[in-house]
Write a protein that holds these residues in place. Sequence first.
Motif, PDB file in Angstrom:
ATOM      1  N   GLU A 139       0.837  -1.202   0.000  1.00 19.52           N
ATOM      2  CA  GLU A 139       0.000   0.000   0.000  1.00 19.52           C
ATOM      3  C   GLU A 139       0.874   1.255   0.000  1.00 19.52           C
ATOM      4  O   GLU A 139       0.634   2.201  -0.747  1.00 19.52           O
ATOM      5  CB  GLU A 139      -0.918  -0.023   1.234  1.00 19.52           C
ATOM      6  CG  GLU A 139      -1.790   1.204   1.322  1.00 19.52           C
ATOM      7  CD  GLU A 139      -2.909   1.060   2.347  1.00 19.52           C
ATOM      8  OE1 GLU A 139      -3.034  -0.019   2.965  1.00 19.52           O
ATOM      9  OE2 GLU A 139      -3.649   2.052   2.537  1.00 19.52           O
ATOM     10  N   GLN A 140       1.904   1.221   0.825  1.00 19.50           N
ATOM     11  CA  GLN A 140       2.803   2.381   0.922  1.00 19.50           C
ATOM     12  C   GLN A 140       3.467   2.660  -0.428  1.00 19.50           C
ATOM     13  O   GLN A 140       3.565   3.810  -0.860  1.00 19.50           O
ATOM     14  CB  GLN A 140       3.854   2.111   2.010  1.00 19.50           C
ATOM     15  CG  GLN A 140       4.552   3.373   2.502  1.00 19.50           C
ATOM     16  CD  GLN A 140       3.548   4.452   2.924  1.00 19.50           C
ATOM     17  OE1 GLN A 140       2.681   4.191   3.744  1.00 19.50           O
ATOM     18  NE2 GLN A 140       3.632   5.643   2.335  1.00 19.50           N
ATOM     19  N   ARG A 143       1.105   4.315  -2.795  1.00 16.06           N
ATOM     20  CA  ARG A 143       0.912   5.735  -2.463  1.00 16.06           C
ATOM     21  C   ARG A 143       2.140   6.556  -2.865  1.00 16.06           C
ATOM     22  O   ARG A 143       2.025   7.633  -3.438  1.00 16.06           O
ATOM     23  CB  ARG A 143       0.634   5.901  -0.963  1.00 16.06           C
ATOM     24  CG  ARG A 143      -0.697   5.326  -0.568  1.00 16.06           C
ATOM     25  CD  ARG A 143      -1.129   5.709   0.829  1.00 16.06           C
ATOM     26  NE  ARG A 143      -2.287   4.920   1.208  1.00 16.06           N
ATOM     27  CZ  ARG A 143      -3.508   5.090   0.713  1.00 16.06           C
ATOM     28  NH1 ARG A 143      -3.734   6.062  -0.133  1.00 16.06           N
ATOM     29  NH2 ARG A 143      -4.495   4.300   1.066  1.00 16.06           N
ATOM     30  N   ASN A 144       3.323   6.014  -2.583  1.00 14.85           N
ATOM     31  CA  ASN A 144       4.554   6.744  -2.934  1.00 14.85           C
ATOM     32  C   ASN A 144       4.674   6.926  -4.443  1.00 14.85           C
ATOM     33  O   ASN A 144       5.211   7.930  -4.913  1.00 14.85           O
ATOM     34  CB  ASN A 144       5.796   5.988  -2.442  1.00 14.85           C
ATOM     35  CG  ASN A 144       5.893   5.993  -0.931  1.00 14.85           C
ATOM     36  OD1 ASN A 144       5.188   6.755  -0.255  1.00 14.85           O
ATOM     37  ND2 ASN A 144       6.736   5.131  -0.371  1.00 14.85           N
ATOM     38  N   ALA A 146       2.375   7.514  -6.459  1.00 15.29           N
ATOM     39  CA  ALA A 146       1.581   8.728  -6.745  1.00 15.29           C
ATOM     40  C   ALA A 146       1.051   8.800  -8.175  1.00 15.29           C
ATOM     41  O   ALA A 146       1.042   9.855  -8.793  1.00 15.29           O
ATOM     42  CB  ALA A 146       2.397   9.982  -6.407  1.00 15.29           C
ATOM     43  N   GLU A 150      -7.231   7.833  -5.017  1.00 11.69           N
ATOM     44  CA  GLU A 150      -7.521   7.033  -3.825  1.00 11.69           C
ATOM     45  C   GLU A 150      -8.456   5.870  -4.179  1.00 11.69           C
ATOM     46  O   GLU A 150      -8.259   4.734  -3.735  1.00 11.69           O
ATOM     47  CB  GLU A 150      -8.151   7.926  -2.740  1.00 11.69           C
ATOM     48  CG  GLU A 150      -8.428   7.225  -1.412  1.00 11.69           C
ATOM     49  CD  GLU A 150      -7.193   6.571  -0.773  1.00 11.69           C
ATOM     50  OE1 GLU A 150      -6.072   7.075  -0.975  1.00 11.69           O
ATOM     51  OE2 GLU A 150      -7.359   5.533  -0.078  1.00 11.69           O
ATOM     52  N   ILE A 153      -6.497   3.197  -5.911  1.00  4.47           N
ATOM     53  CA  ILE A 153      -5.630   2.491  -4.952  1.00  4.47           C
ATOM     54  C   ILE A 153      -6.461   1.478  -4.159  1.00  4.47           C
ATOM     55  O   ILE A 153      -6.076   0.315  -4.003  1.00  4.47           O
ATOM     56  CB  ILE A 153      -4.904   3.491  -4.016  1.00  4.47           C
ATOM     57  CG1 ILE A 153      -3.849   4.270  -4.808  1.00  4.47           C
ATOM     58  CG2 ILE A 153      -4.260   2.768  -2.829  1.00  4.47           C
ATOM     59  CD1 ILE A 153      -3.102   5.333  -4.041  1.00  4.47           C
TER      60      ILE A 153
END
Length: 195
Positions: A139-140, A143-144, A146, A150, A153
């Motif tokens: 998940e991280q 998000r990183n 980018a 949302e 994701i």
Amino acid sequence: MAARVGRNDFQILVLSGPSGSGKTTVVERLINESTVKLVKAISATTRPQRKGEVDGVAYYFLTTDEFVKRRDQGDFLETAEVFGAGYWYGTLKSEIQRAKDNQGWAFLEIDVQGALKVMEIYPEALTIFLQPPSLEVCEQRLRNRATDSEETIQRRLRKVHEELALADRYCYQVVNDDLDRAVDEIKTIIGKHSL
Ligand code: ADP
Ligand code: 5GP
């Protein structure tokens, strides 16, 4: 067990893994570093082009009508609506032929549904499932990166469980904790199957 093939023989290499596991990153490294020539099969998709993605390099970006037409013509080895969002992805048979013509292995980076289909058609395919070190890391990384909203994701994370449940259908599972280590492990696997 995957078939042993001669160094110059044709092989299909399939890499799958959840979104954010690092597939795109690993594919790029392998294309540059593998001692066996890997020809990345360029998939077709109906999803919108991301900033920086070049048509015919990242994907063949098709309209839904074009995709359906080509599917009905029998141009695809496999197709899947990967994230259940109405966007289609598929491997064109012509991409397998392109790898053969270039005396390389066809390298498919596709989802688990597509991979199961390829395993049916080519039981001798060398299949590798890239595991994220943990769901949190996955998940991280998304998000990183980018690149996704949302909502996108969340949709991708919902699919992670479906993918992890099928990991044991692959010839090998490799954890992408440290990138260099994971790439080395896959290079060793490829080396073992090209002797
Ligand atoms: P996927 O194609 O599987 O969705 P990406 O290759 O786009 O995944 O990787 C997602 C993000 O994680 C990218 O920002 C990438 O740079 C990063 N990443 C990939 N592998 C690693 C790793 N081993 N350690 C740390 N970050 C990584
Ligand atoms: P992206 O992040 O590019 O939108 O989505 C990539 C997802 O679609 C990944 O899970 C990737 O493995 C999968 N994918 C890409 N191309 C294909 C394909 O040709 N067939 C299938 N079945 N999945 C694909």
